[in-house]
Motif scaffolding. Structure first.
Motif, PDB file in Angstrom:
ATOM      1  N   UNK A 118       0.822  -1.205   0.000  1.00 48.72           N
ATOM      2  CA  UNK A 118       0.000   0.000   0.000  1.00 48.72           C
ATOM      3  C   UNK A 118       0.862   1.263   0.000  1.00 48.72           C
ATOM      4  N   UNK A 119       2.140   1.186   0.382  1.00 49.55           N
ATOM      5  CA  UNK A 119       2.922   2.413   0.568  1.00 49.55           C
ATOM      6  C   UNK A 119       3.061   3.257  -0.703  1.00 49.55           C
ATOM      7  N   UNK A 120       3.539   2.732  -1.843  1.00 53.59           N
ATOM      8  CA  UNK A 120       3.599   3.588  -3.026  1.00 53.59           C
ATOM      9  C   UNK A 120       2.220   3.945  -3.548  1.00 53.59           C
ATOM     10  N   UNK A 121       1.258   3.040  -3.359  1.00 56.26           N
ATOM     11  CA  UNK A 121      -0.110   3.281  -3.817  1.00 56.26           C
ATOM     12  C   UNK A 121      -0.724   4.460  -3.061  1.00 56.26           C
ATOM     13  N   UNK A 122      -0.446   4.571  -1.774  1.00 51.68           N
ATOM     14  CA  UNK A 122      -1.010   5.659  -0.977  1.00 51.68           C
ATOM     15  C   UNK A 122      -0.530   7.014  -1.486  1.00 51.68           C
ATOM     16  N   UNK A 123       0.747   7.103  -1.852  1.00 46.53           N
ATOM     17  CA  UNK A 123       1.263   8.346  -2.422  1.00 46.53           C
ATOM     18  C   UNK A 123       0.576   8.657  -3.749  1.00 46.53           C
ATOM     19  N   UNK A 124       0.334   7.625  -4.553  1.00 43.45           N
ATOM     20  CA  UNK A 124      -0.363   7.814  -5.821  1.00 43.45           C
ATOM     21  C   UNK A 124      -1.793   8.298  -5.602  1.00 43.45           C
TER      22      UNK A 124
END
Length: 318
Positions: A118-124
């Motif tokens: 979820x970490x890069x997705x949350x920034x997206x």
């Protein structure tokens, strides 16, 4: 590789076995700009180098945020983060790099995150919100306790977030279920454990109008053809005018290090882009998981930890 000294200004438990760290530049200045999907290298106190995605809003220049899940079979990276990185401490990091960038020609996105993916997705998602772009998220986790950022995602996304907890469902998510349907033309961005990534890849292959983009935790298990045989080739180092032989059993990186060349490296699996090297001549045999098809076709750079040569000789900018 330029190092940036940062202080750990905040440490919180984001979920079961997940720690969230806020990092600020030690001198108080702004950190380098990053784009959604970026990651940084973290130089751990035990000597290891690890890559972690930035999860915060890319418009926030005063801090970086990362979250690290403690792996049951940790090779020393996540266990060190959990045990040794404390609030008030200092560490070195690299400038951000992005192997998982949003294609801005799209205005609607389907995100799939598995666990700490979820970490890069949350920034997206934060970026999509700032741009007024449409998005939806399928978030998969072993249990509610292991799913980080639930409150934030519910506040941002509401019904656009679909949750799947293996323990409550009694099974892994089935991507062939008709309830999961991506509109034609909507790209899928996926980060998570290998089984999730492979399932999304298979789904995307069955839906040619829904291209998928991935940020791999580890290289997928891909069976190599019996016809593929590693052969001996030569590497010419342009700057030192030295010629080295790479045998079948060793990588270019191995041979370079044996001959006193200290190249930055981390994963040794073609996953992180740390050892990316400029190719001046010759045809690389790309075996990494970070270069795009266009980048591979150009043959301008290669990952010397895993890639080899189709030509007899490669000339590298070393």
């Amino acid at each position: 590789m330029n190092k940036i000294r940062v202080s750990i200004t905040e440490r919180v438990e984001a979920a079961k076995d997940v720690v969230r760290l806020k990092l600020r530049k030690a001198d108080g200045e702004n950190l380098p700009v990053f784009t959604p999907g970026s990651h940084i290298d973290v130089f751990l106190p035990n000597g290891l180098l690890r890559q972690y995605s930035l999860l915060n809003d890319c418009r926030e220049l005063g801090a970086y945020e990362i979250a690290v899940s403690k792996a049951a079979a940790s090779r020393g990276g996540s266990s060190c983060v959990h045990a040794d990185l404390k609030e008030g401490g200092f560490i070195d990091i690299s400038e951000p790099r992005n192997n998982f960038s949003l294609r801005i020609e799209h205005r609607k996105f389907q995100f799939v995150a598995g666990g700490i993916g979820i970490t890069p997705i949350l920034s997206m998602i934060r970026y999509c919100e700032s741009q007024g772009w449409d998005w939806s998220l399928l978030y998969l986790a072993r249990s509610r306790a292991h799913a980080a950022f639930q409150d934030e995602l519910r506040a941002i996304g509401g019904t656009r977030v679909r949750w799947h907890f293996d323990d409550e469902a009694g099974k892994l998510f089935d991507f062939t279920d008709p309830s999961f349907a991506v509109q034609p033309g909507v790209p899928i961005y996926c980060c998570g454990p290998t089984p999730v990534m492979l399932a999304v890849e298979q789904y995307s292959n069955s839906q040619p109008n829904s291209p998928a983009y991935f940020e791999w935790f580890a290289p997928p298990a891909v069976a190599r053809s019996n016809e593929v045989v590693d052969t001996v080739f030569r590497v010419k180092l342009h700057r030192s005018d030295k010629l080295l032989v790479v045998p079948e059993s060793k990588s270019i990186l191995d041979v370079l290090q044996e001959n006193g060349y200290d190249l930055p490296c981390s994963c040794r699996e073609g996953m992180c882009r740390t050892c990316e090297t400029i190719v001046l001549d010759g045809v690389p045999d790309h075996r990494d998981y970070v270069l795009s098809n266009a980048e591979k076709e150009s043959g301008r750079t290669m990952m010397v930890c895993v890639s080899r040569a189709h030509s007899d000789t490669l000339v590298l900018d070393i």
